[in-house]
Design an enzyme around this catalytic site. Sequence first.
Site: not given
Length: 324
Positions: A179, A220, A224
């Site tokens: 994302h 996450h 990350d």
Amino acid sequence: MYVARESTKLWRRVCAETTAELQLLLQKWQLLLAGLVFQYIHGLAARGVHYLHQPGPLLQDLGFMALPELGQEKGYLSESVFTFIFISFLLWSFHPFIYHSKRFYTVLLWRRVLAFLVASQFLRIMTFYSTQLPGPNYHCREGSKLATLPPPNNALEVLLINFPRGVLFGCGDLIFSSHMIFTLVFVRTYHKYGSNRLIKLLSWFMAVIQSLLIIASRKHYTVDVVVAWYTVNLVVFFVDNKLPEMADRTNGLSLLPVSTKDKDGRMKEELHKLEKDGRMMDEFHKLLNGNSIDATDWRQRVQMNGKHGEDTSHTVADATSAGT
């Protein structure tokens, strides 16, 4: 009558832009297709690592300690922000079809965007296959039926990647956030080719909000998101320097191939404009033809204009460069 007239202008503009974009698409479709195909490869890799995922206790994370957990019922917040960013960028990338301010061709813009995405996703695949971490998302934790996948019965089951459920409920593809790859690529692209300064600031602010929501939703780990921030920015910086720069369309530059007749016509138009410049152009043609200019007349002109000889020579050189 006004609405009808403006609608006709808009339709002509859309048709003209569509024709130009289709010509570019016919020339550049190979790289665009390769970028789209790699999106499927990236989804296939994320699906494959889910078979290797082993749930376990959550890792110690500074972001988890600093940000309160939103919970499963509010997990949609991060997805809503991401969807807004994605749709907004998609619509903006096609605005040259409607608005007069055309700074780029949409086909060429998406070639660059896909190049950034492919380079970042390739590094992401290498990273999350190197080490599998226990997923922090709710469906990836111990006790969840979705945390592990049974061995596939056939190759088709893997190739279809169980879209879209397999994408929404994947586990194991953690470092680094997909994302954030899309978000940062879109934000950086608009920062370079967009024109509204307020929207640029707002887009960076939304990227920060998106980062915090991803961590608060426990989709996450903080690592990350942090790795995505510096990796994607570095990838975009280096890849962008390797790609040929897109010309600014507001300067009247065309990226489409032109015929010899078109080039000759443009040269004639430029010469016609230069011929209208008056006295300086007469001197310019005399210099080009090797004819001498009366020195007395030259000195008089210099004195009347209050300029030095060096400045006049510079003007002639500029005219020569402009004529070429």
